[in-house]
Write an enzyme that holds these catalytic residues in place. Structure first.
Site, PDB file in Angstrom:
ATOM      1  N   LYS A 146       0.838  -1.182  -0.139  1.00 61.21           N
ATOM      2  CA  LYS A 146       0.010   0.045   0.109  1.00 61.21           C
ATOM      3  C   LYS A 146       0.735   1.047   0.005  1.00 61.21           C
ATOM      4  O   LYS A 146       1.537   1.359   0.961  1.00 61.21           O
ATOM      5  CB  LYS A 146      -1.018   0.012   1.331  1.00 61.21           C
ATOM      6  CG  LYS A 146      -2.205   1.132   0.919  1.00 61.21           C
ATOM      7  CD  LYS A 146      -2.655   1.370   2.118  1.00 61.21           C
ATOM      8  CE  LYS A 146      -1.928   2.712   2.889  1.00 61.21           C
ATOM      9  NZ  LYS A 146      -1.733   3.829   1.995  1.00 61.21           N
ATOM     10  N   GLU A 171       9.637   1.124  10.293  1.00 60.78           N
ATOM     11  CA  GLU A 171      10.785   2.210   9.955  1.00 60.78           C
ATOM     12  C   GLU A 171      10.162   3.556  10.298  1.00 60.78           C
ATOM     13  O   GLU A 171       9.390   3.775   9.696  1.00 60.78           O
ATOM     14  CB  GLU A 171      11.174   1.823   8.638  1.00 60.78           C
ATOM     15  CG  GLU A 171      11.904   0.615   8.197  1.00 60.78           C
ATOM     16  CD  GLU A 171      13.392   0.570   9.001  1.00 60.78           C
ATOM     17  OE1 GLU A 171      13.811   1.582   9.496  1.00 60.78           O
ATOM     18  OE2 GLU A 171      13.663  -0.700   8.822  1.00 60.78           O
ATOM     19  N   CYS A 194      13.510  10.657   6.108  1.00 65.76           N
ATOM     20  CA  CYS A 194      13.577  10.210   7.705  1.00 65.76           C
ATOM     21  C   CYS A 194      14.670  10.282   8.438  1.00 65.76           C
ATOM     22  O   CYS A 194      14.569  10.878   9.479  1.00 65.76           O
ATOM     23  CB  CYS A 194      12.993   8.946   7.792  1.00 65.76           C
ATOM     24  SG  CYS A 194      14.151   7.849   6.695  1.00 65.76           S
ATOM     25  N   GLU A 251       9.260  16.343  14.324  1.00 60.27           N
ATOM     26  CA  GLU A 251       9.903  16.303  13.045  1.00 60.27           C
ATOM     27  C   GLU A 251       9.263  17.612  12.131  1.00 60.27           C
ATOM     28  O   GLU A 251       8.262  17.642  12.143  1.00 60.27           O
ATOM     29  CB  GLU A 251       9.597  14.813  12.235  1.00 60.27           C
ATOM     30  CG  GLU A 251      10.537  13.853  12.265  1.00 60.27           C
ATOM     31  CD  GLU A 251       9.891  12.723  11.525  1.00 60.27           C
ATOM     32  OE1 GLU A 251       8.726  12.342  11.602  1.00 60.27           O
ATOM     33  OE2 GLU A 251      10.559  12.216  10.489  1.00 60.27           O
TER      34      GLU A 251
HETATM   35  P1  NAD Z   1       2.302   8.207   7.716  1.00 58.47           P
HETATM   36  O1  NAD Z   1       2.673   7.676   8.788  1.00 58.47           O
HETATM   37  O2  NAD Z   1       1.225   9.546   7.760  1.00 58.47           O
HETATM   38  O3  NAD Z   1       2.086   7.137   6.351  1.00 58.47           O
HETATM   39  C1  NAD Z   1       2.739   6.249   5.995  1.00 58.47           C
HETATM   40  C2  NAD Z   1       1.811   5.239   5.427  1.00 58.47           C
HETATM   41  O4  NAD Z   1       1.224   4.660   6.272  1.00 58.47           O
HETATM   42  C3  NAD Z   1       1.037   5.645   4.275  1.00 58.47           C
HETATM   43  O5  NAD Z   1       0.888   4.882   3.175  1.00 58.47           O
HETATM   44  C4  NAD Z   1      -0.437   5.858   4.950  1.00 58.47           C
HETATM   45  O6  NAD Z   1      -1.492   5.739   4.334  1.00 58.47           O
HETATM   46  C5  NAD Z   1      -0.404   4.887   5.869  1.00 58.47           C
HETATM   47  N1  NAD Z   1      -1.266   4.708   7.026  1.00 58.47           N
HETATM   48  C6  NAD Z   1      -1.609   5.883   7.828  1.00 58.47           C
HETATM   49  N2  NAD Z   1      -2.200   5.512   8.932  1.00 58.47           N
HETATM   50  C7  NAD Z   1      -2.467   4.228   8.785  1.00 58.47           C
HETATM   51  C8  NAD Z   1      -2.995   3.130   9.564  1.00 58.47           C
HETATM   52  N3  NAD Z   1      -3.669   3.379  10.662  1.00 58.47           N
HETATM   53  N4  NAD Z   1      -2.932   2.055   9.320  1.00 58.47           N
HETATM   54  C9  NAD Z   1      -2.178   1.511   8.249  1.00 58.47           C
HETATM   55  N5  NAD Z   1      -1.653   2.347   7.648  1.00 58.47           N
HETATM   56  C10 NAD Z   1      -1.685   3.817   7.689  1.00 58.47           C
HETATM   57  O7  NAD Z   1       3.680   9.077   7.309  1.00 58.47           O
HETATM   58  P2  NAD Z   1       3.857   9.895   5.884  1.00 58.47           P
HETATM   59  O8  NAD Z   1       3.518  11.330   6.332  1.00 58.47           O
HETATM   60  O9  NAD Z   1       3.619   9.218   4.653  1.00 58.47           O
HETATM   61  O10 NAD Z   1       5.541   9.922   5.946  1.00 58.47           O
HETATM   62  C11 NAD Z   1       6.371  10.716   6.617  1.00 58.47           C
HETATM   63  C12 NAD Z   1       6.867   9.952   7.847  1.00 58.47           C
HETATM   64  O11 NAD Z   1       7.581   8.748   7.512  1.00 58.47           O
HETATM   65  C13 NAD Z   1       7.922  10.721   8.610  1.00 58.47           C
HETATM   66  O12 NAD Z   1       7.643  10.301  10.099  1.00 58.47           O
HETATM   67  C14 NAD Z   1       9.322   9.929   8.236  1.00 58.47           C
HETATM   68  O13 NAD Z   1      10.275  10.058   9.164  1.00 58.47           O
HETATM   69  C15 NAD Z   1       8.674   8.642   8.043  1.00 58.47           C
HETATM   70  N6  NAD Z   1       9.821   7.572   7.244  1.00 58.47           N
HETATM   71  C16 NAD Z   1      10.610   6.748   7.841  1.00 58.47           C
HETATM   72  C17 NAD Z   1      11.586   6.247   7.278  1.00 58.47           C
HETATM   73  C18 NAD Z   1      12.436   5.104   7.798  1.00 58.47           C
HETATM   74  O14 NAD Z   1      13.118   4.450   7.185  1.00 58.47           O
HETATM   75  N7  NAD Z   1      12.417   5.139   8.937  1.00 58.47           N
HETATM   76  C19 NAD Z   1      11.800   6.328   5.676  1.00 58.47           C
HETATM   77  C20 NAD Z   1      10.844   7.378   5.006  1.00 58.47           C
HETATM   78  C21 NAD Z   1       9.959   8.116   6.121  1.00 58.47           C
END
Ligand code: NAD
Length: 495
Positions: free
Chosen positions: A187, A263, A298, A397
């Site tokens: 997804k 992650e 991230c 962040e």
């Molecule tokens: P997000 O947590 O809002 O969403 C990430 C994904 O999760 C999306 O596909 C979203 O639709 C899905 N999602 C949201 N709520 C959910 C739920 N309740 N159940 C299942 N899926 C759900 O994050 P974002 O805004 O898309 O991305 C930015 C964040 O990602 C930042 O916090 C960044 O630090 C983190 N990030 C971490 C890494 C790593 O490797 N540690 C890499 C890239 C980004």
């Protein structure tokens, strides 16, 4: 791309359905999502949002493929060959994938041409190479019995990924999960679904059996939740924010104690000691560490922890560097500063910066929108000085082009300043003293520590993942494949 080359973002072919069981579908019961182009907010079209019934269909397709002779029955060598074929089909579509990713996300075209398609190909080849080299174990059991430990795939793996590196983020899960013999339902973020859809279509063209790789479009609240809670999903690999990670872990626990890899977010410190040889080089690396992809990384180096003796000189150089950043559409050759993914995210960065200034931080550069551009959302590269632990900018962040400065007088203070109550994703240390570098690297609580660099580059061999609230489990490297296998003990009585 030469400056004179004309690039037409409207000429990019997009797919508009979920990819389930080897074909694109738009089930009538699904909701709908409007997708926009981050560079200029031009509408890209309406996509379906997978309902619980559609999630069910995708998981059923993945489950059937897992049990099929065509996938589950393959020998390790056959599986490796299939993944290598998938890699070579992706490689032959490299330019197309690079353009697709750049137009539909915040990634600059110059970057996606260099990195995205190549990394996707390399990830598949890298993990394919492990497939027939992972041995089981015979344990030293009592005489008359033979005890074996077998590595086995989980079954259906759900991969949930964010918008900041849509294709490589998805492939960091797809490649090792398939290599380990699982089937996958990805997804992507609802903001950036297009590259994962095309990758899945190309997997089919390469001969991956139907149902081995499926892609569902949808929000976290509707599609993500249904996927995480699905009883036939055996493992969840999530990349995204720390708050969402916590929700997913709770849902996974309450729907069958499913294993999760998380992650999550970061607030990574960049520690600069005064013994560095070359201020200009370090200023360049620190600038790239927080500006890359508009700071939407991230592991962005968003906290500069610096010896007061060199602070002004370094901050001045960083301010000079960011003054040269050119915001613009991802496909324009002169652009060096990526757009912010959405208006909502730009508003959030703005709010966090303002709040941190109200709390006492000093704005040294930037601090607001780029007003000159009337399409898309762009935030000025921003330097905040005097960050303290009680401030919003310390806790949250930014996920934008913002760096906040903390200063030390005694090098021994640096580690205490670097310590964060929530996050432990990455850190970097700049020094010419290797003993100090190693001491700091071993003490800092972070899953990745860089010395005299900030960022992974193109190297896939080393695992990435968090400490503390930044998550657990690894993507990338050999350890990234371990995440997709569990171990079975088999006892044979032959006494
Ligand atoms: P997000 O947590 O809002 O969403 C990430 C994904 O999760 C999306 O596909 C979203 O639709 C899905 N999602 C949201 N709520 C959910 C739920 N309740 N159940 C299942 N899926 C759900 O994050 P974002 O805004 O898309 O991305 C930015 C964040 O990602 C930042 O916090 C960044 O630090 C983190 N990030 C971490 C890494 C790593 O490797 N540690 C890499 C890239 C980004």
């Amino acid at each position: 791309m030469s400056k004179s080359e004309k690039f037409n973002p409207d000429g990019i072919a997009l797919r508009y359905g979920h990819f389930i069981g080897g074909r694109f579908v738009r089930p009538p019961g699904d909701g709908s999502l409007e997708i926009i182009r981050p560079s200029d907010f031009h509408p890209l079209g309406t996509l379906p949002e997978a309902s619980a019934a559609t999630v069910d269909e995708a998981v059923a397709a993945a489950k059937a493929a897992f049990r099929s002779k065509q996938w589950g029955g393959l020998s390790p060598k056959e599986r490796a060959n299939l993944l290598k074929r998938f890699a070579s089909v992706l490689a032959s579509h490299g330019p197309e994938l690079a353009e697709l990713e750049a137009v539909t996300s915040t990634r600059l075209l110059a970057e996606t041409r260099l990195r995205e398609a190549n990394i996707a190909v390399e990830l598949l080849n890298y993990y394919a190479e492990y497939i027939d080299k992972i041995d089981g174990v015979v344990t030293p059991s009592e005489s008359g019995s033979l005890s074996l430990i077998l590595n086995e795939p989980y079954g259906v793996v759900a991969g949930i990924v964010p918008w900041n590196f849509p294709m490589t983020g998805a492939m960091a899960k797809i490649a090792p999960a398939l290599a380990a013999g699982n089937t996958v339902v990805i997804k992507p973020s609802e903001l950036t679904p297009f590259s994962a859809l095309r990758v899945a279509e190309l997997a089919s063209e390469a001969g991956l059996p139907d149902g081995v790789l499926n892609v569902l479009i949808g929000t976290g609240a509707v599609t993500g939740t249904a996927l995480v809670k699905h009883p036939d999903v055996r493992k969840i690999s999530f990349t995204g924010s720390t708050a969402t990670g916590a929700r997913i872990m709770a849902d996974a626990a309450l729907s069958g104690n499913k294993p999760v890899t998380l992650e999550l977010g970061g607030k990574s410190p960049v520690i600069v000691y005064s013994d560095i040889a070359d201020l200009d080089t370090v200023a360049g690396l620190v600038t790239r560490g927080f500006l890359y992809n508009g700071g939407q990384v991230c592991t962005a180096g968003s906290r500069l922890i610096i010896d007061r003796k060199i602070k002004d000189a370094l901050v001045e150089r960083i301010a000079d560097n960011i003054g040269k950043a050119v915001p613009g559409a991802t496909w324009q050759a002169e652009t060096t500063l990526a757009p912010i993914i959405s208006q909502k995210q730009a508003d959030r960065i703005d709010r966090l910066v303002r709040k941190t200034v109200e709390e006492g931080a000093i704005l040294r550069a930037g601090g607001g929108r780029v007003e000159a551009l009337n399409a898309g959302a762009f935030f000025q590269p921003t330097i905040l000085d005097g960050l303290e632990k009680h401030m919003t900018g310390f806790r949250e962040e930014f996920f934008g082009p913002v760096i906040a400065v903390q200063t030390f007088d005694d090098p021994e203070q640096a580690l205490a300043l670097a310590d964060h109550p929530t996050y432990g994703l990455a850190a970097s240390i700049f020094t010419n003293d290797m003993r100090r570098a190693m001491r700091t690297a071993k003490s800092v609580e972070a899953g990745t520590v860089w010395v005299n660099q900030h960022g992974r580059g193109l190297d896939l061999t080393s695992p990435g993942g968090g400490y503390k609230g930044s998550g657990f489990g690894k993507d990338w490297g050999r350890q990234g494949m371990d995440a997709y296998m569990h171990q079975k003990a088999v006892w044979i009585n032959h006494g």
